[in-house]
Design an enzyme around this catalytic site. Structure first.
Site, PDB file in Angstrom:
ATOM      1  N   HIS A 181     107.092  -3.062  65.591  1.00  0.00           N
ATOM      2  CA  HIS A 181     106.884  -1.913  64.701  1.00  0.00           C
ATOM      3  C   HIS A 181     106.435  -2.377  63.326  1.00  0.00           C
ATOM      4  CE1 HIS A 181     110.962  -3.224  63.659  1.00  0.00           C
ATOM      5  NE2 HIS A 181     110.833  -2.575  62.508  1.00  0.00           N
ATOM      6  N   ASP A 239     107.143  -1.183  59.415  1.00  0.00           N
ATOM      7  CA  ASP A 239     108.170  -0.395  58.734  1.00  0.00           C
ATOM      8  C   ASP A 239     107.591   0.868  58.091  1.00  0.00           C
ATOM      9  OD1 ASP A 239     110.298  -2.064  59.340  1.00  0.00           O
ATOM     10  OD2 ASP A 239     110.084  -3.260  57.509  1.00  0.00           O
ATOM     11  N   HIS A 258     106.543  -6.408  63.362  1.00  0.00           N
ATOM     12  CA  HIS A 258     107.608  -7.373  63.599  1.00  0.00           C
ATOM     13  C   HIS A 258     108.587  -6.842  64.638  1.00  0.00           C
ATOM     14  CE1 HIS A 258     108.926  -4.863  60.188  1.00  0.00           C
ATOM     15  NE2 HIS A 258     110.156  -5.045  60.636  1.00  0.00           N
ATOM     16  N   ARG A 284     117.628  -6.512  53.080  1.00  0.00           N
ATOM     17  CA  ARG A 284     116.184  -6.321  52.966  1.00  0.00           C
ATOM     18  C   ARG A 284     115.839  -5.433  51.778  1.00  0.00           C
ATOM     19  NH1 ARG A 284     113.820  -2.835  57.479  1.00  0.00           N
ATOM     20  NH2 ARG A 284     114.247  -1.173  55.994  1.00  0.00           N
TER      21      ARG A 284
END
Length: 305
Positions: free
Chosen positions: A121, A123, A281, A296
């Site tokens: 995917h 983000d 990723h 993150r």
């Protein structure tokens, strides 16, 4: 404002050779994506304009950068990420209370396996403005497993058959949080999430705003094309359904080609910085019930064109 480059104006990201010799070290990890940096602290890069500029240029070139031994504070983590742009929140995953925008992705012993990360995917494509990128730091790593894979979607587009590149050049597609994150929620909460984040529409082939590269821009959040049903594409109903679905699945499957990928083994205090515009990723979930804790900082992006 930086100049927007069209594909015909495409130029490579360059770093002064003398700068690389005298400061940070760069080791490419594959032929198509990823490099490991050595001899640099992100705490220093957050405060040094020249060092940050080198890292940003390398990010455009390699699309994902990796660093080890980044024993930095959360404030340092945020300060570096904010050099790339404003941080964004996440409607499902919680942020650190003292550092808004620093999302805590904690998979502890009391966490059941979750399956929204272990899909290829990009983000936030369910947003009108998907993420520009992210800075992800490992706080606790499992003894084995829990790697992450990144994919070069510029290369995925470049190596498509020419007739496919022609067919998809002007297609647009819908991206949905309701059909992904929202699918596990009770109906009322799912509808509320959809009302807050209506499905977004993006080009199937987007242009990188800084390099001019063309990017194959479909992923696990993509549900369907919105402008496929034209006389050029559809003779009979089956050309559209399942014809359009077959094409979308084929495009999404390109991210699984190993030649476009790099795989990173996490350790405590290792960091990945990636350009979300040109990559996908996949967080490999092969370590449960061991613990993995990640933090993150996602950066607000622009509207794809």
């Amino acid at each position: 404002m930086p100049k927007t480059l069209r594909p015909k104006e495409r130029t490579p990201a360059l770093v002064r050779p003398d700068a690389l010799r005298t400061s940070l070290g760069v080791e490419p990890l594959t032929c198509t994506i990823g490099a490991e940096l050595a001899g640099v602290s992100l705490a220093d890069a957050a405060r040094d304009d020249g060092l940050f500029a080198e890292i940003k240029s390398l990010l455009l070139q390699y699309k994902v950068l990796f660093l080890r031994d980044q024993d930095i504070t959360r404030a340092d983590h945020v300060a570096f990420a904010e050099r790339l742009g404003p941080l964004e929140d996440h409607p499902v995953v919680g942020s650190d209370p003292e550092h808004p925008g620093l999302v805590r992705i904690y998979k502890d012993l009391d966490s059941a396996p979750e399956h929204y990360e272990n899909a290829l995917h990009t983000d936030g494509t369910w947003r009108e403005n998907p993420s520009m990128g992210a800075v992800l730091r490992c706080v606790v790593s499992p003894p084995v497993g829990g790697d992450t894979i990144w994919v070069n979607m510029v290369e995925a587009h470049r190596r498509l058959p020419e007739h496919v590149r022609t067919q998809i050049q002007d297609l647009r597609a819908r991206h949905s949080i309701e059909a992904t994150f929202g699918a596990v929620l009770p109906d009322e909460q799912r509808r509320a999430l959809a009302a807050r984040f209506p499905d977004a529409e993006h080009p199937v082939v987007r242009t990188h705003p800084e390099t001019g590269e063309e990017i194959l821009f479909v992923n696990a959040f993509t549900t369907h094309f919105v402008n496929y049903h034209t006389p050029a594409n559809v003779r009979f109903g089956q050309d559209y359904a399942p014809g359009a679905g077959h094409l979308l699945n084929y495009l999404i499957s390109q991210a699984a080609v190993p030649e476009y990928q790099v795989r990173w083994r996490w350790q405590k205090n290792s960091v990945a910085i990636w350009d979300n515009r040109s990559t996908q990723h996949y967080a490999v979930q092969d370590y449960w019930p061991a613990v993995r804790r990640m933090e993150r900082a996602g950066i607000v992006g622009d509207r794809p064109f």
